[in-house]
Design an enzyme around this catalytic site. Structure first.
Site, PDB file in Angstrom:
ATOM      1  N   GLY A  69      42.309  35.282  31.960  1.00 29.12           N
ATOM      2  CA  GLY A  69      42.520  34.892  33.354  1.00 29.12           C
ATOM      3  C   GLY A  69      41.305  34.152  33.871  1.00 29.12           C
ATOM      4  O   GLY A  69      40.692  34.559  34.862  1.00 29.12           O
ATOM      5  N   GLU A  98      49.659  37.168  26.345  1.00 22.64           N
ATOM      6  CA  GLU A  98      50.600  37.813  25.436  1.00 22.64           C
ATOM      7  C   GLU A  98      51.348  36.823  24.549  1.00 22.64           C
ATOM      8  O   GLU A  98      52.006  37.242  23.584  1.00 22.64           O
ATOM      9  CB  GLU A  98      51.619  38.640  26.238  1.00 22.64           C
ATOM     10  CG  GLU A  98      51.033  39.830  26.976  1.00 22.64           C
ATOM     11  CD  GLU A  98      50.419  39.480  28.333  1.00 22.64           C
ATOM     12  OE1 GLU A  98      49.997  40.404  29.049  1.00 22.64           O
ATOM     13  OE2 GLU A  98      50.368  38.271  28.685  1.00 22.64           O
ATOM     14  N   HIS A 157      35.865  40.769  48.748  1.00 21.92           N
ATOM     15  CA  HIS A 157      37.185  40.235  49.111  1.00 21.92           C
ATOM     16  C   HIS A 157      38.291  41.255  48.829  1.00 21.92           C
ATOM     17  O   HIS A 157      39.412  41.111  49.324  1.00 21.92           O
ATOM     18  CB  HIS A 157      37.460  38.928  48.359  1.00 21.92           C
ATOM     19  CG  HIS A 157      37.850  39.099  46.922  1.00 21.92           C
ATOM     20  ND1 HIS A 157      36.941  39.353  45.929  1.00 21.92           N
ATOM     21  CD2 HIS A 157      39.064  39.060  46.319  1.00 21.92           C
ATOM     22  CE1 HIS A 157      37.576  39.459  44.775  1.00 21.92           C
ATOM     23  NE2 HIS A 157      38.861  39.276  44.975  1.00 21.92           N
ATOM     24  N   GLU A 171      38.064  39.173  35.017  1.00 19.03           N
ATOM     25  CA  GLU A 171      38.043  39.715  36.388  1.00 19.03           C
ATOM     26  C   GLU A 171      39.492  40.029  36.725  1.00 19.03           C
ATOM     27  O   GLU A 171      40.210  39.178  37.229  1.00 19.03           O
ATOM     28  CB  GLU A 171      37.419  38.698  37.343  1.00 19.03           C
ATOM     29  CG  GLU A 171      36.995  39.305  38.687  1.00 19.03           C
ATOM     30  CD  GLU A 171      38.141  39.423  39.663  1.00 19.03           C
ATOM     31  OE1 GLU A 171      38.963  40.368  39.523  1.00 19.03           O
ATOM     32  OE2 GLU A 171      38.232  38.573  40.563  1.00 19.03           O
ATOM     33  N   HIS A 209      40.362  30.771  44.841  1.00 22.31           N
ATOM     34  CA  HIS A 209      39.196  30.790  43.952  1.00 22.31           C
ATOM     35  C   HIS A 209      37.900  30.608  44.739  1.00 22.31           C
ATOM     36  O   HIS A 209      36.872  31.190  44.393  1.00 22.31           O
ATOM     37  CB  HIS A 209      39.348  29.724  42.877  1.00 22.31           C
ATOM     38  CG  HIS A 209      40.493  30.010  41.948  1.00 22.31           C
ATOM     39  ND1 HIS A 209      40.394  30.893  40.900  1.00 22.31           N
ATOM     40  CD2 HIS A 209      41.770  29.557  41.951  1.00 22.31           C
ATOM     41  CE1 HIS A 209      41.568  30.972  40.288  1.00 22.31           C
ATOM     42  NE2 HIS A 209      42.414  30.168  40.908  1.00 22.31           N
ATOM     43  N   GLU A 213      48.829  43.934  41.011  1.00 16.58           N
ATOM     44  CA  GLU A 213      49.136  42.745  40.221  1.00 16.58           C
ATOM     45  C   GLU A 213      49.194  43.016  38.724  1.00 16.58           C
ATOM     46  O   GLU A 213      49.582  42.156  37.949  1.00 16.58           O
ATOM     47  CB  GLU A 213      48.170  41.580  40.499  1.00 16.58           C
ATOM     48  CG  GLU A 213      48.279  41.045  41.910  1.00 16.58           C
ATOM     49  CD  GLU A 213      47.384  39.848  42.159  1.00 16.58           C
ATOM     50  OE1 GLU A 213      46.348  39.735  41.497  1.00 16.58           O
ATOM     51  OE2 GLU A 213      47.747  39.026  43.022  1.00 16.58           O
ATOM     52  N   ARG A 228      31.044  40.284  43.818  1.00 17.46           N
ATOM     53  CA  ARG A 228      31.870  40.060  42.636  1.00 17.46           C
ATOM     54  C   ARG A 228      31.220  39.098  41.660  1.00 17.46           C
ATOM     55  O   ARG A 228      30.924  39.441  40.508  1.00 17.46           O
ATOM     56  CB  ARG A 228      33.232  39.520  43.070  1.00 17.46           C
ATOM     57  CG  ARG A 228      34.070  38.925  41.942  1.00 17.46           C
ATOM     58  CD  ARG A 228      35.075  37.931  42.502  1.00 17.46           C
ATOM     59  NE  ARG A 228      35.927  37.343  41.495  1.00 17.46           N
ATOM     60  CZ  ARG A 228      35.688  36.170  40.904  1.00 17.46           C
ATOM     61  NH1 ARG A 228      34.590  35.476  41.198  1.00 17.46           N
ATOM     62  NH2 ARG A 228      36.537  35.691  40.006  1.00 17.46           N
ATOM     63  N   ASP A 281      32.501  35.476  47.009  1.00 21.17           N
ATOM     64  CA  ASP A 281      32.249  36.912  47.062  1.00 21.17           C
ATOM     65  C   ASP A 281      31.019  37.181  46.196  1.00 21.17           C
ATOM     66  O   ASP A 281      31.106  37.296  44.976  1.00 21.17           O
ATOM     67  CB  ASP A 281      33.469  37.667  46.538  1.00 21.17           C
ATOM     68  CG  ASP A 281      33.314  39.181  46.611  1.00 21.17           C
ATOM     69  OD1 ASP A 281      32.173  39.665  46.688  1.00 21.17           O
ATOM     70  OD2 ASP A 281      34.346  39.877  46.577  1.00 21.17           O
TER      71      ASP A 281
END
Length: 332
Positions: free
Chosen positions: A58, A109, A271, A123, A25, A132, A34, A31
């Site tokens: 996330g 979910e 990154h 993100e 993190h 991923e 980002r 970054d």
């Protein structure tokens, strides 16, 4: 399954929960391309966020959720299945946002929300954009929790491919195995060639580039994330072609003040860097020649978070003559 708190995590837990550790993190937050792009998209568009209910898919440390609150969001539901959840909870309390941000530990979910949301932020991007498979979760959240006419941020992604000459680096990476302290280990070479290299590419190495595919997060479906895209690269100079490179651009376009950022070799490094696919056999190319082919991208059948790539290409050059090949790779 019993959840593990950060202070109790061992190396075994990291294997299954790599996003629990603060180090990854730190890398993402530092970054500036980002994090700065997300901050600008959220905080420069206060009118979009004021009084709105937001879902952060996330959430990690919760920084995007806190940007949303600072931009005037009524409430944010921040969801993460990693054990970074515990740190995020402390961070939210340290910044006195606990009345504005509800943290939920679990997979998107499997969780429940009390309301539909006006905005989804996430993100979700991985190496080569789709590594991923986190975009699957964003699409699930969109279909289940986003109110009619709601917003998704970011909402656009564009995948690019380019050809590069990187003969010296390829030699260091591949030919290294022919003589390792006097021992022949060239049997490893085939395995090395089958795994994309994530690295910063020198923009001077680029001999051609092309927009490969674009994704609209309002309409894209999960099945669209497995695809085969043709390409036709026009060579801009006399050179070798030793690898194909994949990178992506991200857009927050449905805003009063749209924001874009790029992971191109020609842009400020992120990154994500770029994903390099070395060819088993290099080509000699000349200016105005064409390399045609297709890139196939699919989640691996055994582990859907891995990506299987196949690049087929054909080139009819002055020196090589007609060359056709199919190279396969796995990102894991």
């Amino acid at each position: 399954m019993q959840q593990v708190k950060p202070e109790d995590i061992t190396s075994k837990d990291y294997y299954f929960d790599s996003y629990a550790h603060f180090g990854i993190h730190e890398q993402m937050i530092k970054d500036s391309v980002r994090t700065g792009s997300y901050q600008e998209a959220i905080e420069r568009n206060r009118k979009v966020f004021e009084g709105k209910v937001v879902l952060d898919v996330g959430c990690g440390t919760g920084i995007l959720s806190m940007f949303a609150v600072r931009a005037g969001a009524k409430h944010v539901y921040a969801v993460d299945c990693s054990s970074i959840f515990y740190m995020a909870k402390e961070i939210v309390e340290l910044n006195k946002f606990q009345d504005k941000i509800t943290l939920i530990h679990g997979m998107i979910e499997k969780i429940e929300l009390p309301v539909k949301v006006d905005i989804i932020i996430s993100e979700w991007m991985g190496y080569a954009l789709l590594y991923e498979s986190m975009l699957d979760s964003v699409l699930y959240a969109r279909d289940k929790w986003l109110a009619p006419n709601g917003l998704i941020l970011p909402d656009r992604a564009v995948l690019w491919i380019c050809g590069i000459e990187d003969k010296e680096y390829k030699s260091q990476k591949i030919n290294f195995w022919k003589d390792v302290y006097g021992f022949n280990m060239k049997c490893i070479q085939s395995s090395v060639l089958q795994e994309p290299l994530v690295d910063v590419v020198n923009p001077d190495c680029i001999s051609s580039s092309l927009q490969l595919r674009s994704f609209d997060l309002y309409t894209v479906k999960k099945e669209d994330l497995s695809f085969e895209s043709p390409f036709r690269l026009n060579v801009t100079r006399n050179d070798y072609l030793t690898a194909f490179v994949v990178y992506f651009d991200i857009g927050f376009t449905s805003l009063d003040f749209p924001v874009w950022f790029s992971t191109s070799p020609r842009a400020v490094s992120t990154h994500w860097r770029q994903s390099v696919f070395y060819l088993s056999e290099e080509l000699v190319v000349s200016r105005n020649e064409t390399v045609t082919g297709s890139l196939s991208v699919r989640p691996n059948a055994r582990n859907h978070r891995d990506l299987d790539f196949s690049i087929s290409f054909q080139h009819k050059g002055k020196i090589n003559g007609l060359v056709s090949a199919v190279d396969s790779y796995r990102m894991r």
